[in-house]
Write a protein that holds these residues in place. Structure first.
Motif, mmCIF file in Angstrom:
data_model
loop_
_atom_site.group_PDB
_atom_site.id
_atom_site.type_symbol
_atom_site.label_atom_id
_atom_site.label_comp_id
_atom_site.label_asym_id
_atom_site.label_seq_id
_atom_site.Cartn_x
_atom_site.Cartn_y
_atom_site.Cartn_z
ATOM 1 N N VAL A 154 0.838 -1.192 0.000
ATOM 2 C CA VAL A 154 0.000 0.000 0.000
ATOM 3 C C VAL A 154 0.878 1.249 0.000
ATOM 4 O O VAL A 154 1.874 1.315 0.725
ATOM 5 N N TYR A 185 -1.550 -0.695 -3.974
ATOM 6 C CA TYR A 185 -2.897 -0.209 -3.713
ATOM 7 C C TYR A 185 -2.790 1.138 -3.010
ATOM 8 O O TYR A 185 -1.786 1.444 -2.375
ATOM 9 N N SER A 243 -4.770 2.286 -0.492
ATOM 10 C CA SER A 243 -5.062 2.256 0.938
ATOM 11 C C SER A 243 -5.184 0.819 1.431
ATOM 12 O O SER A 243 -5.366 -0.109 0.635
ATOM 13 N N GLU A 248 -7.671 -0.391 3.073
ATOM 14 C CA GLU A 248 -9.041 -0.832 2.781
ATOM 15 C C GLU A 248 -9.172 -1.336 1.354
ATOM 16 O O GLU A 248 -9.859 -2.320 1.086
ATOM 17 N N GLU A 249 -8.513 -0.658 0.423
ATOM 18 C CA GLU A 249 -8.584 -1.052 -0.982
ATOM 19 C C GLU A 249 -7.832 -2.360 -1.259
ATOM 20 O O GLU A 249 -8.214 -3.133 -2.128
ATOM 21 N N ARG A 304 -10.233 -5.312 -0.659
ATOM 22 C CA ARG A 304 -11.643 -5.016 -0.898
ATOM 23 C C ARG A 304 -12.350 -6.153 -1.635
ATOM 24 O O ARG A 304 -13.513 -6.413 -1.431
ATOM 25 N N ASP A 305 -11.606 -6.889 -2.501
ATOM 26 C CA ASP A 305 -12.238 -7.926 -3.325
ATOM 27 C C ASP A 305 -12.671 -9.133 -2.548
ATOM 28 O O ASP A 305 -12.418 -9.449 -1.481
#
Length: 110
Positions: A79, A101, A103, A105-106, A109-110
């Protein structure tokens, strides 16, 4: 450099470092990842937002940590790499394996 690890959800560990990821700090990253995996968190996020410099030893530590996570049926995601770290990832063509990525969180996310 020291690495701090925090839990994110049930099976994700977020590892943050501050400084230079090189031959001195690379083994510390590997140890942090191993401890997280041994603790049941094989989905790893390495936050590179405060890593100002990374050399080939640091790159090797990231790849070795990715291998450790995958051997335990997990994954490692990175990140927010700095400009210098992004350049090392791009020049070594590792960004195709370790996609950055924006963040934490990102990253999962998947």
């Amino acid at each position: 450099m020291e690495f701090q690890t925090e839990s994110h959800g049930d099976d994700i560990a977020v590892i943050r470092g501050d400084g230079r990821l090189n031959m001195v700090s690379g083994p510390l990253l590997r140890d942090a990842v191993k401890r997280a995996v041994d603790g049941g968190r094989a989905r790893i996020v390495v936050d590179l937002s405060r890593v100002a410099f990374m050399d080939s030893s640091g790159l090797g530590a990231l790849i070795g940590s990715l291998k450790t996570a995958r051997e335990h049926h997990g994954d490692l995601r990175i990140v927010a790499p700095s400009a210098q770290v992004s350049m090392v990832l791009k020049l070594s063509n590792v960004e195709t394996i370790l996609t950055p990525y924006a963040s934490v969180e990102e990253a999962y996310r998947d």
